[in-house]
Design an enzyme around this catalytic site. Sequence first.
Site, short mmCIF file in Angstrom:
data_model
loop_
_atom_site.label_atom_id
_atom_site.label_comp_id
_atom_site.label_asym_id
_atom_site.label_seq_id
_atom_site.Cartn_x
_atom_site.Cartn_y
_atom_site.Cartn_z
CB ILE A 84 38.85 42.53 47.26
CG1 ILE A 84 38.76 41.59 48.46
CG2 ILE A 84 37.88 43.70 47.39
CD1 ILE A 84 37.42 40.92 48.63
CE LYS A 85 35.69 42.66 39.09
NZ LYS A 85 34.67 42.19 38.11
CB VAL A 86 39.33 47.95 44.53
CG1 VAL A 86 39.21 49.39 45.02
CG2 VAL A 86 39.35 46.97 45.70
#
Length: 217
Positions: A84-86
Site C-alpha cells: 500500500i502506497k501512502v
Amino acid sequence: MELYLDTANLTAIERLSRQFPLQGVTTNPSIVAAAGKPLAQLLPAIRELVGPRARLFAQVLAERADEMVAEAQALRQLDPDLVIKVPVCGEGLAAIKRLSLLEIPSLGTAVYTPMQGLLAALAGASYVAPYVNRIDAQGGSGLVAVRELQQLLTLHAPHCQVLAASFKTPRQALDCLLTGASAITLPVDVTDQLIHSPAVDAALAKFRLDWQQAFGA
C-alpha cells in the site's frame, strides 16, 4: 537490486515483464486514471501478467489516517500481497503506523526530503519513494536526496528500502543505483531506453548483412 515498472498499461506490462527481470509493478492514482480502468479490474489483470511472485503497489486516496487504513484493507482484498502506497504527510504517517501494526506492508510515497523518508521508515514503511526528477525540477538534487536517504535508512531503519521513483532518463536511474539505492521504478519509455540504442541496432544490422553476404539467408 529490485527493478519495477511504473505503469498500468497492460500491453506494456505484458511485453516488458517477458523481456526484463522485473520484480513487479508500481501504480499511482494518475497512472490508473490514464489506464482508464478501476483498480478492481487492473490489479487482477496485472497479477495475471506478472505472476504470483511479483510485487504490486497501489496508492490510497483518502486524506485521513483511519480512512487510509480502511482503503488499504479494501485494496488488499483485491490482491492479498499488495503493498500500500501512502503519501508521507501527517495523516499518512499515522496510517503507516497503523498498517505496520496490522502487518500490512506499505510504501511511503511523495517523498521530497531525506527526513521525510526516514520518518516514514521509522513509522513502519517497508519502502520509501523519493521523487528524483520532481526534486530536480524544484531546484534540488534528487540524487543527493536519494544518497542521504539511503544513508539514513542504513543507519537507523535497515528494514526499509529506498524505491526511487520519478525518472525522465536512464542516467538518473543509473546514478541512483550507484548511490546504493536498492530499488527503482521506471516508466515505460525510460525502461525501453535501458536496452534500445541506435548503435546496438546498427551493429546487429551489420552482423546480419555480413552473414547474408557470406552465406546467404
